[in-house]
Design a protein around this motif. Structure first.
Motif, short mmCIF file in Angstrom:
data_model
loop_
_atom_site.label_atom_id
_atom_site.label_comp_id
_atom_site.label_asym_id
_atom_site.label_seq_id
_atom_site.Cartn_x
_atom_site.Cartn_y
_atom_site.Cartn_z
N PHE A 55 -24.30 3.62 31.14
CA PHE A 55 -22.91 4.30 30.76
C PHE A 55 -22.47 3.26 29.67
N ALA A 56 -22.67 1.84 29.73
CA ALA A 56 -22.10 0.92 28.34
C ALA A 56 -23.18 1.08 27.40
N ASN A 57 -24.45 1.12 27.84
CA ASN A 57 -25.44 1.35 26.60
C ASN A 57 -25.13 2.73 25.74
N ARG A 58 -24.78 3.71 26.52
CA ARG A 58 -24.24 4.99 25.67
C ARG A 58 -22.97 4.62 25.06
N ALA A 59 -22.10 3.99 25.56
CA ALA A 59 -20.89 3.91 24.81
C ALA A 59 -21.20 3.10 23.33
N VAL A 60 -21.99 2.04 23.60
CA VAL A 60 -22.03 1.22 22.40
C VAL A 60 -23.12 1.95 21.33
N HIS A 61 -24.20 2.47 21.72
CA HIS A 61 -25.18 3.02 20.79
C HIS A 61 -24.94 4.59 20.50
N GLN A 62 -24.02 5.09 21.30
CA GLN A 62 -23.94 6.82 20.97
C GLN A 62 -22.42 7.17 20.62
N VAL A 63 -21.57 6.18 20.92
CA VAL A 63 -20.12 6.42 20.72
C VAL A 63 -19.41 5.45 19.70
N ILE A 286 -5.12 14.29 15.50
CA ILE A 286 -5.27 14.63 16.65
C ILE A 286 -6.62 15.25 17.39
N ARG A 287 -7.15 16.15 16.53
CA ARG A 287 -8.32 16.75 16.92
C ARG A 287 -9.47 15.57 16.89
N SER A 288 -9.41 14.68 16.01
CA SER A 288 -10.53 13.90 15.92
C SER A 288 -10.30 12.83 17.24
N ARG A 294 -13.21 12.70 24.39
CA ARG A 294 -14.42 13.48 24.91
C ARG A 294 -15.79 12.68 24.81
N ALA A 295 -16.03 12.16 23.57
CA ALA A 295 -17.40 11.46 23.58
C ALA A 295 -17.27 10.08 24.46
N LEU A 296 -16.39 9.47 24.65
CA LEU A 296 -16.10 8.39 25.51
C LEU A 296 -16.19 8.64 27.11
N SER A 297 -15.82 9.95 27.34
CA SER A 297 -15.85 10.19 28.90
C SER A 297 -17.07 11.21 29.31
N VAL A 298 -17.65 12.17 28.37
CA VAL A 298 -18.65 12.79 28.56
C VAL A 298 -20.08 12.44 28.06
N ASP A 299 -20.02 12.03 26.96
CA ASP A 299 -21.36 11.44 26.20
C ASP A 299 -21.91 10.01 26.77
N THR A 300 -21.14 9.30 27.40
CA THR A 300 -21.63 8.08 28.09
C THR A 300 -22.08 8.29 29.24
N GLY A 301 -21.95 9.53 29.94
CA GLY A 301 -22.53 9.77 31.22
C GLY A 301 -21.64 9.77 32.37
N LEU A 302 -20.38 9.08 32.05
CA LEU A 302 -19.26 8.89 33.18
C LEU A 302 -18.99 10.29 33.58
N ALA A 303 -18.39 11.21 32.89
CA ALA A 303 -18.15 12.43 33.46
C ALA A 303 -19.25 13.15 34.46
#
Length: 381
Positions: A55-63, A286-288, A294-303
């Motif tokens: 999850f941390a790896n994804r947060a750094v490299h994908q977010v 606000i949209r961004s 969404r990216a931090l919660s979903v793309d990291t795999g946490l969700a």
């Protein structure tokens, strides 16, 4: 107890939906109802949090890194456009500058709520976006600055040493979206506005570059985030990394709902209280912001680890759809500055949907992860 609470939450959302639905059919009610109806009737189960720190790896490299790179690129283009506008003094150069400003705001908004690491170092978050400015400090200080003889030779270093109210996007917006902007930027005026804008843009670019560098793999906090170790001044164990990510998400939702959206909805609604209202960037910002959460919660795999991936993705899509409808309205306000009936209804419904996201995150996402969020730096502000 959980079933009773969930039913109560559904009832609350339904009531809000019917109260808010005062505009064209389908604009607000459908989105709110859909969020209410997807709430499951089961209690939280502790998730199997990834043990390999993925999850941390994804947060750094994908977010974090992609967002920081886009902001750095957008700020460089903003600086180039500001310099060109001052040299060319043409309507076309000014139009390009306004476009680059909007793009830089959007890029900044995509990492504004990642309130950790390089964004917080050297007070960059406040320097980039001093808001809300309830006492109009920035307006007064900008008038004083433009009246100062030294403004004509202002540099980025000069700006960096001044008040935070003069350093970032709100200050630049005042120069680029004022009644006399065309005169100052494209008609050969000898006022210092153009030089001040270049200095502020260069200051923004310097901070964007520092933020981008601060998210590289060799940055001390990033190395600690990817590999926590006992004795580290940043993260000692993986649970601290997880707590940091979760806290950013929860605080971010609070900022959107309680600060930005609340300024645009309710009895005290006032477009001039919204962020970057002069340039019409409030909703885009606000949209961004929401997309970044969404990216931090979903793309990291946490969700996915909590079993809430589909639900959270759906809720974020619902909010994004309402924002798109708001952006498509001919006008947000009428001639007197009041929000139109359609805008008011959509904004109230958007708040209901964002409140649904906040409920999912606070009451189920966090409980399932078994993590106690860290200190909310926004509390008491």
């Amino acid at each position: 107890m959980f079933l009773s609470h969930t039913l109560g939450r559904q009832t609350e959302l339904l009531k809000h939906a019917f109260h808010a639905c005062k505009c064209k059919p389908g604009y607000s009610l459908l989105g709110v109802l859909s969020v209410a109806l997807v709430l499951p009737f089961s209690g939280p189960v502790r998730a199997a949090v990834p043990e390999d720190n993925d999850f941390a790896n994804r947060a750094v490299h994908q977010v974090y890194q992609p967002a920081a790179e886009r902001f750095s690129q957008a700020s460089a283009q903003l600086l180039a456009a500001a310099s060109d506008s001052c040299k060319l003094r043409s309507p076309e150069a000014l139009d390009t500058l306004l476009l680059r400003h909007a793009q830089a705001v959007k890029a900044f908004s995509a990492l504004e709520l990642y309130r950790t690491g390089p964004l917080l170092e050297e007070n960059r978050q406040n320097r980039l976006f001093y808001w809300p400015d309830k006492r109009r400090v920035g307006e007064r200080q900008m008038r004083a600055l433009l009246a100062d003889a030294s403004a004509a030779s202002l540099t980025a270093d000069d700006v960096a040493g001044k008040s935070v109210a003069l350093q970032g996007f709100p200050a630049l917006e005042r120069l680029l979206h004022g009644k006399r902007t065309p005169l100052h930027f494209s008609q050969g005026s000898d006022t210092p506005d153009c030089q001040v804008a270049v200095a502020i843009a260069e200051n923004i670019d310097a901070m964007a570059t520092a933020i981008q560098k601060g998210w590289q793999d060799d940055a001390p906090q990033v190395m600690s985030l990817l590999k926590p170790e006992p004795g580290s001044e940043f993260y000692r164990i993986e649970e601290e990394v997880l707590r940091s990510l979760v806290t950013q998400i929860l605080v971010g939702v609070d900022v959107i709902q309680d600060r930005k959206l609340s300024a645009m909805s309710g009895e005290q609604a006032n477009i001039k209280a919204a962020p970057l209202w002069r340039s019409g960037q409030s909703l885009t910002m606000i949209r961004s912001n929401l997309e970044s959460l969404r990216a931090l919660s979903v793309d990291t795999g946490l969700a996915a680890a909590t079993g809430l991936e589909n639900e959270l993705a759906f809720e974020f899509r619902s909010a994004d759809g309402m924002l798109q409808k708001l952006l498509e309205l001919p006008e947000l306000t009428d001639g007197s500055g009041e929000f139109t009936a359609d805008a008011e209804s959509l904004l109230r419904s958007l708040m209901a949907v964002v409140d649904g996201i906040r409920y999912t995150l606070n009451d189920r996402f966090v409980a399932t992860l078994g993590i106690s969020p860290g200190f909310n730096s926004e509390d008491g502000d």
